[in-house]
Every structure is written in C-alpha cells, then in structure tokens.
Design a protein around this motif. Structure first.
Motif, PDB file in Angstrom:
ATOM      1  N   VAL A  61     -17.507 -28.725  68.794  1.00 38.93           N
ATOM      2  CA  VAL A  61     -17.731 -28.435  70.055  1.00 38.93           C
ATOM      3  C   VAL A  61     -18.053 -29.892  70.432  1.00 38.93           C
ATOM      4  O   VAL A  61     -19.279 -30.585  70.115  1.00 38.93           O
ATOM      5  N   ILE A  62     -17.788 -30.287  71.496  1.00 40.33           N
ATOM      6  CA  ILE A  62     -18.119 -31.428  72.280  1.00 40.33           C
ATOM      7  C   ILE A  62     -18.722 -30.806  73.891  1.00 40.33           C
ATOM      8  O   ILE A  62     -17.908 -30.361  74.711  1.00 40.33           O
ATOM      9  N   GLU A  63     -19.927 -31.116  73.968  1.00 43.71           N
ATOM     10  CA  GLU A  63     -20.458 -30.583  75.490  1.00 43.71           C
ATOM     11  C   GLU A  63     -20.876 -31.633  76.387  1.00 43.71           C
ATOM     12  O   GLU A  63     -21.578 -32.684  76.068  1.00 43.71           O
ATOM     13  N   GLY A  64     -20.365 -31.436  77.632  1.00 41.92           N
ATOM     14  CA  GLY A  64     -20.859 -32.261  78.956  1.00 41.92           C
ATOM     15  C   GLY A  64     -21.465 -31.511  79.717  1.00 41.92           C
ATOM     16  O   GLY A  64     -21.662 -30.455  79.790  1.00 41.92           O
ATOM     17  N   GLU A  65     -22.005 -32.014  81.014  1.00 43.20           N
ATOM     18  CA  GLU A  65     -22.509 -31.551  82.009  1.00 43.20           C
ATOM     19  C   GLU A  65     -21.734 -30.313  82.798  1.00 43.20           C
ATOM     20  O   GLU A  65     -21.995 -29.271  83.195  1.00 43.20           O
ATOM     21  N   SER A  66     -20.463 -30.636  82.873  1.00 45.54           N
ATOM     22  CA  SER A  66     -19.460 -29.632  83.446  1.00 45.54           C
ATOM     23  C   SER A  66     -18.481 -29.113  82.609  1.00 45.54           C
ATOM     24  O   SER A  66     -17.556 -28.479  83.263  1.00 45.54           O
ATOM     25  N   PHE A  67     -18.312 -29.333  81.557  1.00 46.99           N
ATOM     26  CA  PHE A  67     -17.296 -28.601  80.540  1.00 46.99           C
ATOM     27  C   PHE A  67     -17.712 -28.710  79.008  1.00 46.99           C
ATOM     28  O   PHE A  67     -18.928 -29.306  78.687  1.00 46.99           O
ATOM     29  N   LYS A  68     -17.010 -27.853  78.384  1.00 44.84           N
ATOM     30  CA  LYS A  68     -17.075 -27.860  76.842  1.00 44.84           C
ATOM     31  C   LYS A  68     -15.848 -27.906  76.191  1.00 44.84           C
ATOM     32  O   LYS A  68     -14.895 -27.215  76.879  1.00 44.84           O
ATOM     33  N   MET A  69     -15.757 -28.705  75.255  1.00 40.14           N
ATOM     34  CA  MET A  69     -14.539 -28.942  74.339  1.00 40.14           C
ATOM     35  C   MET A  69     -14.737 -28.269  73.286  1.00 40.14           C
ATOM     36  O   MET A  69     -15.539 -28.778  72.471  1.00 40.14           O
ATOM     37  N   THR A  70     -13.949 -27.140  72.739  1.00 37.43           N
ATOM     38  CA  THR A  70     -13.924 -26.574  71.508  1.00 37.43           C
ATOM     39  C   THR A  70     -12.953 -26.998  70.787  1.00 37.43           C
ATOM     40  O   THR A  70     -11.607 -26.980  71.216  1.00 37.43           O
ATOM     41  N   ILE A  71     -13.002 -27.510  69.343  1.00 32.92           N
ATOM     42  CA  ILE A  71     -11.768 -27.961  68.679  1.00 32.92           C
ATOM     43  C   ILE A  71     -11.663 -27.071  67.472  1.00 32.92           C
ATOM     44  O   ILE A  71     -12.644 -26.771  66.767  1.00 32.92           O
ATOM     45  N   PHE A  72     -10.499 -26.633  67.330  1.00 36.03           N
ATOM     46  CA  PHE A  72     -10.001 -25.538  66.342  1.00 36.03           C
ATOM     47  C   PHE A  72      -9.408 -26.498  65.313  1.00 36.03           C
ATOM     48  O   PHE A  72      -8.128 -26.877  65.537  1.00 36.03           O
ATOM     49  N   LEU A  73      -9.475 -26.599  64.124  1.00 29.16           N
ATOM     50  CA  LEU A  73      -8.637 -27.383  63.235  1.00 29.16           C
ATOM     51  C   LEU A  73      -8.046 -26.656  62.224  1.00 29.16           C
ATOM     52  O   LEU A  73      -8.617 -25.631  61.440  1.00 29.16           O
ATOM     53  N   THR A  74      -6.817 -26.643  61.967  1.00 30.57           N
ATOM     54  CA  THR A  74      -5.793 -25.790  61.197  1.00 30.57           C
ATOM     55  C   THR A  74      -5.762 -26.280  59.777  1.00 30.57           C
ATOM     56  O   THR A  74      -6.236 -27.743  59.697  1.00 30.57           O
ATOM     57  N   LEU A  75      -5.350 -25.723  58.901  1.00 25.72           N
ATOM     58  CA  LEU A  75      -5.212 -26.256  57.527  1.00 25.72           C
ATOM     59  C   LEU A  75      -4.350 -27.457  57.360  1.00 25.72           C
ATOM     60  O   LEU A  75      -4.203 -28.103  56.533  1.00 25.72           O
ATOM     61  N   THR A  76      -3.319 -27.354  58.292  1.00 27.65           N
ATOM     62  CA  THR A  76      -2.357 -28.369  58.319  1.00 27.65           C
ATOM     63  C   THR A  76      -2.644 -29.569  59.144  1.00 27.65           C
ATOM     64  O   THR A  76      -1.770 -30.461  59.276  1.00 27.65           O
ATOM     65  N   GLY A  77      -3.772 -29.701  59.935  1.00 23.24           N
ATOM     66  CA  GLY A  77      -4.228 -30.883  60.362  1.00 23.24           C
ATOM     67  C   GLY A  77      -4.068 -30.770  61.963  1.00 23.24           C
ATOM     68  O   GLY A  77      -4.409 -31.665  62.737  1.00 23.24           O
ATOM     69  N   THR A  78      -3.463 -29.696  62.427  1.00 23.90           N
ATOM     70  CA  THR A  78      -3.227 -29.363  63.717  1.00 23.90           C
ATOM     71  C   THR A  78      -4.297 -29.271  64.532  1.00 23.90           C
ATOM     72  O   THR A  78      -5.185 -28.482  64.012  1.00 23.90           O
ATOM     73  N   LYS A  79      -4.545 -29.901  65.567  1.00 23.40           N
ATOM     74  CA  LYS A  79      -6.018 -29.527  66.511  1.00 23.40           C
ATOM     75  C   LYS A  79      -5.614 -28.700  67.774  1.00 23.40           C
ATOM     76  O   LYS A  79      -5.064 -29.239  68.429  1.00 23.40           O
ATOM     77  N   PHE A  80      -6.293 -27.740  67.984  1.00 24.79           N
ATOM     78  CA  PHE A  80      -6.402 -26.975  69.208  1.00 24.79           C
ATOM     79  C   PHE A  80      -7.308 -27.156  69.914  1.00 24.79           C
ATOM     80  O   PHE A  80      -8.551 -27.025  69.470  1.00 24.79           O
ATOM     81  N   VAL A  81      -7.373 -27.781  71.102  1.00 24.39           N
ATOM     82  CA  VAL A  81      -8.601 -28.095  71.879  1.00 24.39           C
ATOM     83  C   VAL A  81      -8.782 -27.277  73.044  1.00 24.39           C
ATOM     84  O   VAL A  81      -7.606 -27.368  73.922  1.00 24.39           O
ATOM     85  N   LEU A  82      -9.663 -26.687  73.300  1.00 25.35           N
ATOM     86  CA  LEU A  82     -10.009 -25.778  74.568  1.00 25.35           C
ATOM     87  C   LEU A  82     -11.063 -26.256  75.430  1.00 25.35           C
ATOM     88  O   LEU A  82     -12.141 -26.569  74.859  1.00 25.35           O
ATOM     89  N   LEU A  83     -10.749 -26.394  76.554  1.00 23.19           N
ATOM     90  CA  LEU A  83     -11.524 -26.877  77.499  1.00 23.19           C
ATOM     91  C   LEU A  83     -12.053 -25.901  78.439  1.00 23.19           C
ATOM     92  O   LEU A  83     -11.084 -25.276  79.190  1.00 23.19           O
TER      93      LEU A  83
END
Length: 133
Positions: A61-83
């Motif tokens: 998780v990376i948080e800023g004042e107006s957003f939060k970025m959540t990172i989901f790492l799969t076993l294959t190395g693919t990253k899903f990033v939800l803002l």
C-alpha cells in the motif's frame, strides 16, 4: 467505494492494462502511464529488498493525501494496482476478484499472448461489473 483506476503491470514492468474508473484522476498520456508503471515496478522491487526481517513481497500500500495505491502481486509476478480514495478499504477484497476475472477471461483466451497488452472484451465486461465503470 471510490475507485479511481486500475493498472496491470507485467513481470518485466510493462503496463499491459490501464483504465481510469472515476474522473478524479488527472488525464495523462499513454506514455506517462507507461513511465509511472515502470517506476512503480522499480520501487516495488526495491521495497522487497528493504525488509529487516525475512523475505518481503514488496510494498503493498502506498498512501498519499488524496489517494491510496494498493498493490496485489501474483505468484507469476504480475502486479494489479488499484487506485482508490484514502478512506476506501475495499481494495483488499476487490483485487483478488479482479485477478480471478483476469485468470478466467484473459489467461484462458487462446488468442491472448502472455505479458502483452490486454484486449479481451470479456475482461472489460467483468471489470465493469466489479467496478461499476
């Protein structure tokens, strides 16, 4: 639930999917999104090495004042990033469902080449259902 956007980054750091869900995000060029995805990939790799105890999968998780970025790492190395908005806590339950939609519609598509941009209509339909975009 306020979701601003979704990025999918392949294991090499390339942006293979990007969608703005809400008008809350600034409109950027495709090249700017590619640069940001590559930068996030590098930051994620660095944070996986910073753990003082044991192994780490990197920043989640990376948080800023107006957003939060959540990172989901799969076993294959693919990253899903939800803002999302900072107060939103649904990303932890939503990201595995997005990954399931990806596995069911993209990875089972015989015409999709792994690690390449996602152009699967079934995935778009599932995302619309999940994210309401």
């Amino acid at each position: 639930m306020v979701v601003f956007g979704l990025w999918i980054i392949n294991k090499a750091g390339g942006l293979i999917f990007q969608r703005n869900i809400n008008d809350g995000l600034a409109q950027l060029s495709q090249n700017e999104y590619l640069v940001m995805a590559g930068t996030l990939h590098g930051i994620h790799a660095i944070t996986s090495r910073l753990s003082p105890v044991g192994n780490s999968s990197g920043a989640q998780v990376i948080e800023g004042e107006s957003f939060k970025m959540t990172i989901f790492l799969t076993l294959t190395g693919t990253k899903f990033v939800l803002l999302t908005s900072p107060a939103d806590n649904s990303a932890d339950t939503l990201l595995p469902r997005i990954y399931e939609a990806y596995a069911d519609t993209v990875m089972k598509n015989p015409f999709h080449t792994p690690e390449m941009p996602i152009r699967t209509e079934g995935f778009d339909v599932r995302l619309t259902t999940l994210l309401g975009s």
